[in-house]
Design a protein around this motif. Structure first.
Motif, short mmCIF file in Angstrom:
data_model
loop_
_atom_site.label_atom_id
_atom_site.label_comp_id
_atom_site.label_asym_id
_atom_site.label_seq_id
_atom_site.Cartn_x
_atom_site.Cartn_y
_atom_site.Cartn_z
N THR A 1 -37.50 -7.65 4.49
CA THR A 1 -36.84 -7.36 3.21
C THR A 1 -35.95 -8.55 2.85
O THR A 1 -35.61 -9.37 3.72
CB THR A 1 -35.95 -6.10 3.29
OG1 THR A 1 -34.86 -6.36 4.19
CG2 THR A 1 -36.75 -4.88 3.75
N ALA A 2 -35.58 -8.61 1.59
CA ALA A 2 -34.70 -9.70 1.15
C ALA A 2 -33.39 -9.68 1.93
O ALA A 2 -32.88 -10.73 2.34
CB ALA A 2 -34.44 -9.58 -0.35
N ILE B 1 -41.15 -19.94 7.35
CA ILE B 1 -40.81 -18.90 8.32
C ILE B 1 -41.14 -17.50 7.78
O ILE B 1 -41.72 -16.68 8.48
CB ILE B 1 -39.32 -18.97 8.73
CG1 ILE B 1 -39.08 -20.25 9.52
CG2 ILE B 1 -38.92 -17.75 9.55
CD1 ILE B 1 -37.62 -20.54 9.80
N PHE B 2 -40.78 -17.24 6.55
CA PHE B 2 -40.89 -15.87 6.03
C PHE B 2 -42.04 -15.62 5.06
O PHE B 2 -42.42 -14.47 4.87
CB PHE B 2 -39.58 -15.48 5.33
CG PHE B 2 -38.41 -15.46 6.26
CD1 PHE B 2 -38.24 -14.45 7.18
CD2 PHE B 2 -37.47 -16.47 6.22
CE1 PHE B 2 -37.17 -14.44 8.05
CE2 PHE B 2 -36.38 -16.47 7.07
CZ PHE B 2 -36.22 -15.45 7.99
N ILE C 1 -31.05 -15.82 7.79
CA ILE C 1 -30.69 -17.17 7.31
C ILE C 1 -29.25 -17.49 7.68
O ILE C 1 -28.96 -18.57 8.20
CB ILE C 1 -30.93 -17.29 5.79
CG1 ILE C 1 -32.42 -17.31 5.49
CG2 ILE C 1 -30.26 -18.55 5.23
CD1 ILE C 1 -32.76 -17.13 4.01
N LYS C 2 -28.36 -16.55 7.43
CA LYS C 2 -26.94 -16.77 7.76
C LYS C 2 -26.71 -16.80 9.27
O LYS C 2 -25.98 -17.63 9.78
CB LYS C 2 -26.08 -15.69 7.12
CG LYS C 2 -25.95 -15.84 5.63
CD LYS C 2 -25.08 -14.76 5.04
CE LYS C 2 -25.01 -14.92 3.52
NZ LYS C 2 -24.21 -13.88 2.89
N MET C 3 -27.35 -15.88 9.97
CA MET C 3 -27.16 -15.75 11.40
C MET C 3 -27.56 -17.01 12.16
O MET C 3 -26.90 -17.42 13.10
CB MET C 3 -28.00 -14.55 11.89
CG MET C 3 -27.71 -14.09 13.28
SD MET C 3 -28.79 -12.67 13.71
CE MET C 3 -28.15 -11.37 12.66
N PHE C 4 -28.65 -17.64 11.71
CA PHE C 4 -29.18 -18.80 12.42
C PHE C 4 -29.08 -20.09 11.64
O PHE C 4 -29.63 -21.11 12.03
CB PHE C 4 -30.63 -18.55 12.83
CG PHE C 4 -30.76 -17.41 13.80
CD1 PHE C 4 -30.29 -17.53 15.10
CD2 PHE C 4 -31.29 -16.20 13.41
CE1 PHE C 4 -30.38 -16.48 16.00
CE2 PHE C 4 -31.40 -15.14 14.30
CZ PHE C 4 -30.94 -15.28 15.59
N ASN C 5 -28.37 -20.04 10.50
CA ASN C 5 -28.18 -21.23 9.68
C ASN C 5 -29.52 -21.93 9.40
O ASN C 5 -29.68 -23.13 9.62
CB ASN C 5 -27.19 -22.18 10.35
CG ASN C 5 -26.62 -23.17 9.36
OD1 ASN C 5 -26.59 -22.93 8.16
ND2 ASN C 5 -26.18 -24.30 9.87
N ILE C 6 -30.49 -21.14 8.94
CA ILE C 6 -31.83 -21.65 8.68
C ILE C 6 -31.79 -22.53 7.43
O ILE C 6 -31.34 -22.08 6.38
CB ILE C 6 -32.84 -20.49 8.50
CG1 ILE C 6 -32.92 -19.68 9.80
CG2 ILE C 6 -34.22 -21.03 8.11
CD1 ILE C 6 -33.72 -18.41 9.68
N PRO C 7 -32.26 -23.77 7.52
CA PRO C 7 -32.23 -24.66 6.36
C PRO C 7 -33.17 -24.17 5.26
O PRO C 7 -34.22 -23.59 5.54
CB PRO C 7 -32.70 -26.01 6.90
CG PRO C 7 -33.20 -25.77 8.27
CD PRO C 7 -32.80 -24.41 8.71
N SER C 8 -32.81 -24.44 4.02
CA SER C 8 -33.60 -24.01 2.86
C SER C 8 -35.06 -24.43 2.96
O SER C 8 -35.95 -23.66 2.62
CB SER C 8 -33.01 -24.58 1.57
OG SER C 8 -31.72 -24.10 1.39
N ALA D 1 -28.94 -5.32 15.38
CA ALA D 1 -28.13 -6.24 14.57
C ALA D 1 -28.68 -6.35 13.14
O ALA D 1 -27.92 -6.57 12.20
CB ALA D 1 -28.10 -7.63 15.22
N LEU D 2 -30.00 -6.18 12.99
CA LEU D 2 -30.63 -6.24 11.67
C LEU D 2 -30.65 -4.88 10.98
O LEU D 2 -31.07 -4.78 9.84
CB LEU D 2 -32.06 -6.78 11.79
CG LEU D 2 -32.18 -8.25 12.15
CD1 LEU D 2 -33.61 -8.59 12.55
CD2 LEU D 2 -31.73 -9.11 10.98
N GLY D 3 -30.25 -3.85 11.70
CA GLY D 3 -30.23 -2.51 11.12
C GLY D 3 -31.60 -1.87 11.02
O GLY D 3 -31.86 -1.05 10.13
#
Length: 91
Positions: A53-54, A74-75, A61-68, A34-36
């Motif tokens: 990678t960015a 996390i990263f 972030i989009k996949m799991f709706n990770i808050p800012s 899924a991440l390629g």
């Protein structure tokens, strides 16, 4: 002591990612697809041996709706700012 705390936070963040990826996709292999990326690359990223990678960060972030407010811990928790350059801390 701070290095030890950061290392533990990083382990927790990696475990969080590993758990949510496995929960969503069933296996690391499917999550990697899924991440390629390959499964071994995903494993290295989750174990802190390879950087995200960015683009991969954006997907997660989009996949799991990770808050800012959680993105940094996390990263990027294994990195420190030195003279305006992000560098990985020694293990």
């Amino acid at each position: 002591m701070i290095k030890s705390i950061r290392k533990e936070v990083s382990k927790i963040s990696n475990m969080f990612l590993k758990n949510v990826l496995t929960e969503k996709f069933g296996t690391q292999e499917m999550a990697a697809k899924a991440l390629g990326i390959g499964r071994s690359s995903l494993n290295q990223k989750l174990n802190g041996k390879q950087e995200w990678t960015a683009r991969q960060i954006q997907i997660l972030i989009k996949m799991f709706n990770i808050p800012s407010k959680s993105i940094k811990s996390i990263f990027f928790e294994n990195h420190v700012e030195l003279n305006g350059t992000n560098t990985k801390q020694p293990a």
